[in-house]
Design an enzyme around this catalytic site. Structure first.
Site, PDB file in Angstrom:
ATOM      1  N   ASP A  65       0.819  -1.219   0.000  1.00 28.38           N
ATOM      2  CA  ASP A  65       0.000   0.000   0.000  1.00 28.38           C
ATOM      3  C   ASP A  65       0.853   1.269   0.000  1.00 28.38           C
ATOM      4  O   ASP A  65       0.315   2.380  -0.041  1.00 28.38           O
ATOM      5  CB  ASP A  65      -1.001   0.010   1.186  1.00 28.38           C
ATOM      6  CG  ASP A  65      -0.346  -0.126   2.548  1.00 28.38           C
ATOM      7  OD1 ASP A  65       0.672  -0.826   2.646  1.00 28.38           O
ATOM      8  OD2 ASP A  65      -0.865   0.454   3.524  1.00 28.38           O
ATOM      9  N   HIS A  66       2.183   1.114   0.019  1.00 29.79           N
ATOM     10  CA  HIS A  66       3.059   2.296  -0.016  1.00 29.79           C
ATOM     11  C   HIS A  66       3.889   2.402  -1.291  1.00 29.79           C
ATOM     12  O   HIS A  66       4.593   3.383  -1.479  1.00 29.79           O
ATOM     13  CB  HIS A  66       3.971   2.315   1.215  1.00 29.79           C
ATOM     14  CG  HIS A  66       3.185   2.488   2.476  1.00 29.79           C
ATOM     15  ND1 HIS A  66       3.111   3.693   3.151  1.00 29.79           N
ATOM     16  CD2 HIS A  66       2.377   1.630   3.142  1.00 29.79           C
ATOM     17  CE1 HIS A  66       2.305   3.544   4.198  1.00 29.79           C
ATOM     18  NE2 HIS A  66       1.852   2.303   4.209  1.00 29.79           N
ATOM     19  N   ASP A 210       4.557   3.618   8.082  1.00 26.59           N
ATOM     20  CA  ASP A 210       3.707   3.109   9.160  1.00 26.59           C
ATOM     21  C   ASP A 210       4.567   2.868  10.397  1.00 26.59           C
ATOM     22  O   ASP A 210       5.712   2.450  10.270  1.00 26.59           O
ATOM     23  CB  ASP A 210       3.074   1.780   8.755  1.00 26.59           C
ATOM     24  CG  ASP A 210       2.209   1.877   7.507  1.00 26.59           C
ATOM     25  OD1 ASP A 210       1.940   2.978   7.037  1.00 26.59           O
ATOM     26  OD2 ASP A 210       1.815   0.820   6.986  1.00 26.59           O
ATOM     27  N   HIS A 268      -3.670   7.282   7.078  1.00 25.07           N
ATOM     28  CA  HIS A 268      -3.504   5.824   7.047  1.00 25.07           C
ATOM     29  C   HIS A 268      -4.628   5.177   7.869  1.00 25.07           C
ATOM     30  O   HIS A 268      -4.392   4.303   8.701  1.00 25.07           O
ATOM     31  CB  HIS A 268      -2.114   5.420   7.570  1.00 25.07           C
ATOM     32  CG  HIS A 268      -1.684   4.032   7.151  1.00 25.07           C
ATOM     33  ND1 HIS A 268      -1.936   2.926   7.919  1.00 25.07           N
ATOM     34  CD2 HIS A 268      -1.050   3.585   6.049  1.00 25.07           C
ATOM     35  CE1 HIS A 268      -1.443   1.847   7.309  1.00 25.07           C
ATOM     36  NE2 HIS A 268      -0.903   2.220   6.167  1.00 25.07           N
TER      37      HIS A 268
HETATM   38 ZN    ZN Z   1       0.513   0.953   5.219  1.00 24.26          ZN
HETATM   39 ZN    ZN Z   2       3.019  -1.151   6.546  1.00 24.01          ZN
END
Ligand code: ZN
Ligand code: ZN
Length: 308
Positions: A65-66, A210, A268
């Site tokens: 997701d990054h 994160d 996030h």
């Molecule tokens: Zn993430």
């Molecule tokens: Zn992550």
């Protein structure tokens, strides 16, 4: 100009309401991208950002997701005939992932892609130019992950007072004043920098996603103008945050408070919360009043503050 546009502020998977992590930063004539989740290209088109201007990309970690939007972006630049170089800072393994994909599609990029691995265990100045710097620092997550601080340089800037400009000020005088030096005008009259300029502190922005909350990062964040800190969960779901090494709104607010930042931007968000903004802001503001839930497509400005 120092602005951050949120392209994606959702966790894990895209939804109808949110996209995975990506942020576009414009710092005067510098154009940076932090993280590049799926749909980053589409989001840039939607919000009128000319992606070709981006010269530096920073990837925090290799959860999809990054960075799952990165290959598409690099490929589009190639197809569009990009010639200007791209400087990519990311965990070391990304270099191999990119090479493999280029090899499989028999693509040789039209432009130079300069890859620099980010040290996972220690802070590092990734970029230091006369106008800005980017420092990485380790976060606490399930895999190697780093935060970033973007700072203007130098630490103190001098902007000319327009009303003081006149015919006896040439280029050399203006340059000296902008560098904070007293000088003399073209007729030999002394010019004092405090009379001719406004003094500004350098502006700064930090990105932490994160991570679980970590006291060790406080020194890197100390006093920044704007801190984006992940808040995947509300505190009622602390068990989930602990299990996945993420943070709650309450914890991020405590980080912002301890680091004495000026503003906290949260993001996030887990897809489990349908409309997260109000609940996250209410929880965070009990600890840190200047807490805001980020909004995709919004551009957050960091204003200059005159001193002295
Ligand atoms: Zn993430
Ligand atoms: Zn992550």
């Amino acid at each position: 100009m120092f602005e951050i546009t949120i392209l994606g502020n959702g966790a894990a998977t895209p939804t109808h309401q949110s996209n995975p992590s990506a942020q576009y930063i414009q710092l005067d004539n510098q154009h940076l991208l932090i993280d590049c989740g799926e749909a980053t290209q589409i989001q840039m088109m939607r919000y009128g950002i000319k992606s070709q201007k981006i010269s530096h990309i920073f990837i925090s970690h290799l959860h999809g997701d990054h960075y799952w939007g990165l290959m598409g972006l690099l490929s589009s630049w190639h197809l569009q005939g990009r010639k200007t170089p791209v400087y990519l800072y990311a965990p070391r393994a990304l270099d191999e992932i990119i090479r493999l994909q280029l090899k499989a599609s028999q693509t040789i990029l039209n432009y130079a892609l300069h890859f620099s691995p980010i040290p996972a265990d220690s802070p590092c100045y990734l970029v230091e130019t006369p106008s800005f710097s980017v420092q990485s620092f380790p976060l606490k997550h399930r895999i190697d992950c780093t935060g970033f601080v973007v700072r203007e340089r130098p630490d103190i800037r001098y902007n000319l007072r327009k009303e003081m400009l006149g015919p006896t000020l040439g280029k050399a005088q203006i340059l000296a004043l902008k560098q904070g030096q007293d000088t003399t005008d073209t007729l030999g009259k002394p010019l004092r920098v405090d009379q001719y300029t406004y003094k500004f502190l350098a502006r700064s922005y930090a990105y932490c996603s994160d991570t679980m909350p970590d006291e060790a990062i406080t020194p890197y964040l100390h006093g920044v103008d704007l801190l984006y800190h992940e808040t995947t969960f509300l505190h009622q779901d602390l068990d989930k945050a602990l299990a996945t090494l993420h943070s709650t709104a309450q914890q991020a607010a405590q980080v912002a408070h301890d680091a004495q930042v000026k503003r906290l931007l949260m993001g996030h968000f887990s897809v489990r919360y349908e409309k997260p903004a109000a609940a996250f802001e209410a929880e965070a503001r009990r600890i840190f009043a200047e807490s805001y839930a980020s909004v995709e497509g919004h551009t957050y400005h960091i204003d200059s503050q005159a001193v002295g």
